[in-house]
Design an enzyme around this catalytic site. Structure first.
Site, PDB file in Angstrom:
ATOM      1  N   PHE A  97      27.481  22.123  47.263  1.00 34.86           N
ATOM      2  CA  PHE A  97      26.173  22.937  47.687  1.00 34.86           C
ATOM      3  C   PHE A  97      25.562  22.025  48.937  1.00 34.86           C
ATOM      4  O   PHE A  97      25.258  21.032  48.848  1.00 34.86           O
ATOM      5  CB  PHE A  97      25.206  22.725  46.480  1.00 34.86           C
ATOM      6  CG  PHE A  97      24.064  23.640  46.970  1.00 34.86           C
ATOM      7  CD1 PHE A  97      24.109  24.828  46.511  1.00 34.86           C
ATOM      8  CD2 PHE A  97      22.795  23.046  47.361  1.00 34.86           C
ATOM      9  CE1 PHE A  97      22.900  25.659  46.722  1.00 34.86           C
ATOM     10  CE2 PHE A  97      21.686  23.688  47.702  1.00 34.86           C
ATOM     11  CZ  PHE A  97      21.811  25.064  47.272  1.00 34.86           C
ATOM     12  N   ASP A 138      26.492  14.285  53.272  1.00 32.88           N
ATOM     13  CA  ASP A 138      25.257  15.034  52.972  1.00 32.88           C
ATOM     14  C   ASP A 138      24.493  14.304  52.098  1.00 32.88           C
ATOM     15  O   ASP A 138      24.709  14.406  50.780  1.00 32.88           O
ATOM     16  CB  ASP A 138      25.904  16.497  52.539  1.00 32.88           C
ATOM     17  CG  ASP A 138      24.560  17.383  52.201  1.00 32.88           C
ATOM     18  OD1 ASP A 138      23.366  16.765  51.913  1.00 32.88           O
ATOM     19  OD2 ASP A 138      24.645  18.652  51.986  1.00 32.88           O
ATOM     20  N   LYS A 185      14.773  16.784  52.413  1.00 31.21           N
ATOM     21  CA  LYS A 185      14.177  16.762  51.082  1.00 31.21           C
ATOM     22  C   LYS A 185      13.120  15.766  51.156  1.00 31.21           C
ATOM     23  O   LYS A 185      12.113  15.634  51.626  1.00 31.21           O
ATOM     24  CB  LYS A 185      15.172  16.668  49.916  1.00 31.21           C
ATOM     25  CG  LYS A 185      15.978  17.993  49.894  1.00 31.21           C
ATOM     26  CD  LYS A 185      16.403  18.127  48.163  1.00 31.21           C
ATOM     27  CE  LYS A 185      17.098  19.348  48.389  1.00 31.21           C
ATOM     28  NZ  LYS A 185      16.280  20.605  48.281  1.00 31.21           N
TER      29      LYS A 185
END
Length: 413
Positions: free
Chosen positions: A155, A240, A269
């Site tokens: 994801f 990531d 984030k």
């Protein structure tokens, strides 16, 4: 605070605002989310308050965007101070917060250069562009032939390119045709990765811990093995760390647990502290240096406001306090989940203050359990059927963490 405060809004005689506000929220919004039936209006630290005045413990932390909790004083102070000065210049001009942010973030990562963007998906897309450009300019891959190896269960966002190499049908179906040049292999399978690397391979993109897939932690030796394969074949390793990084797992980066340094970090984030969207691609000069003016950009990327907040986040991480808290509280989380194994929990994976918890399907779906937790004053999120994710803010107290896990135990029974 380990109790959920009630107000007059909880009495049967007082109309609740939540149903009306939920209906208003759905009236003019695309239905691309299926949120829990709660409408939040205030938050501080690890606690939120809904429109009916009910306090709820946040055990999701915005998918790790709120690692430092809601409204951390240092982050709000940085944002407030910058709002009075200048918020946006675009990268057509240089502003006075840019140099400090990029220098300090580069140092935190042990790299030379920073490419500031806004969202995590932007960071991923930017990293893919950089890897391809590097492949052509440095590695010498023939034009338009570059390949990037990705992992099953990945994801990395929801842009068209990214969902094109996803194996999640909800993310992928109905959005083609997709960008070519990606090869997917099973996660945590070094043999499959080795077989997939060819002279056209320019990068391997992976999450050191797969969050959306249910907090899947690869076996010891896998990340060092990926690093070795990339070095052996002259391929960039792209980590990531958008969800797993910046203190969540007890280290600054999840890769740190095995002493692995990727060629490119993708960050997002928590880099914006839950205040503004901030993301970045971080790498050495021989990688990010392939970009030249006009080849990539972002109007809001690296804005004065983003840099002010991002710098304050870096300063919090430089102390090591939050990495230490995640390690200590992670022991509590792990031990409490282990005690629930066989009592409604069929399995779990945890690292630092982050866990994926598999629920006995006989008890219901992950969504069912999250709704039961909501009724008990706890916010959590399901993923992939009967799995829920727990990722409370790193500022949560030990007492509140225990209370939240008490509610989980009660909901399971």
């Amino acid at each position: 605070m380990t109790t959920v405060e009630t107000t007059s809004a909880d009495s049967p005689e007082t109309p609740r605002r939540t149903p009306e506000e939920l209906a208003r929220a759905e009236a003019h919004a695309a239905h691309n989310y299926h949120p829990l039936p709660v409408v939040l209006s205030h938050a501080e630290g690890a606690w939120t308050t809904d429109v009916d005045g009910r306090r709820l413990l946040d055990m999701l932390a915005g998918y790790s965007a709120l690692n430092f909790g809601h409204g951390h004083p240092a982050l709000l102070a940085a944002a407030h101070a910058q709002l009075d000065r200048v918020t946006l210049t675009s990268r057509a001009f240089v502003h006075d917060r840019f140099a400090d942010f990029t220098a300090r973030l580069a140092a935190l990562c042990g790299k030379d250069l920073v490419l500031p963007m806004n969202t995590g998906a932007e960071a991923v897309e930017s990293g893919l562009k950089v890897a391809r450009k590097w492949g052509y300019d440095v590695k010498g891959v023939q034009a338009d032939q570059a390949e990037i190896v990705v992992m099953s269960g990945n994801f990395h966002g929801r842009t068209t390119t990214v969902v094109g190499f996803s194996d999640d049908p909800d993310a992928r179906n109905g959005f083609g045709p997709f960008t070519p040049g990606f090869v997917r292999v099973p996660y945590a399978d070094l043999g499959a990765l080795r077989a997939a690397i060819t002279p056209r391979t320019v990068a391997v993109l992976l999450e050191p811990i797969q969050g959306e897939a249910g907090v899947l932690i690869p076996p010891p030796g896998y990340l060092p093995g990926v690093r070795d394969l990339c070095t052996e074949h002259g391929v960039l390793m792209i980590a990531d760390e958008i969800q797993s990084g910046l203190g969540r797992t007890g280290r600054t980066f999840a890769c740190d647990h095995e002493g692995v340094v990727p060629d490119i970090y993708l960050l997002g984030k928590a880099l914006g502290g839950g205040v503004v969207p901030v993301s970045a691609v971080v790498a050495d000069r021989d990688v990010l240096g392939v970009l030249h003016p006009g080849q990539h950009g972002s109007t809001f990327g690296g804005s004065p406001l983003a840099c002010a907040v991002g710098l304050a986040v870096v300063e919090l991480l430089e102390t090591g306090e939050f990495q230490h808290r995640a390690t200590q509280l992670g022991v509590v989380l792990h031990d409490r989940l282990a005690a629930l194994s066989g009592h409604g929990v069929t399995g779990f994976r945890a690292r630092g203050l982050w866990a994926g918890v598999d629920i006995d399907p006989a008890l219901g779906t992950g969504r069912d359990l999250c709704e039961a937790l909501l009724a008990r004053g706890v916010l959590a999120k399901d993923t992939h059927g009967s799995t829920i994710r727990l990722a409370p803010p790193l500022v949560i107290s030990t007492e509140d963490l225990h209370w939240g896990l008490d509610q989980l135990a009660a909901a399971l029974t």
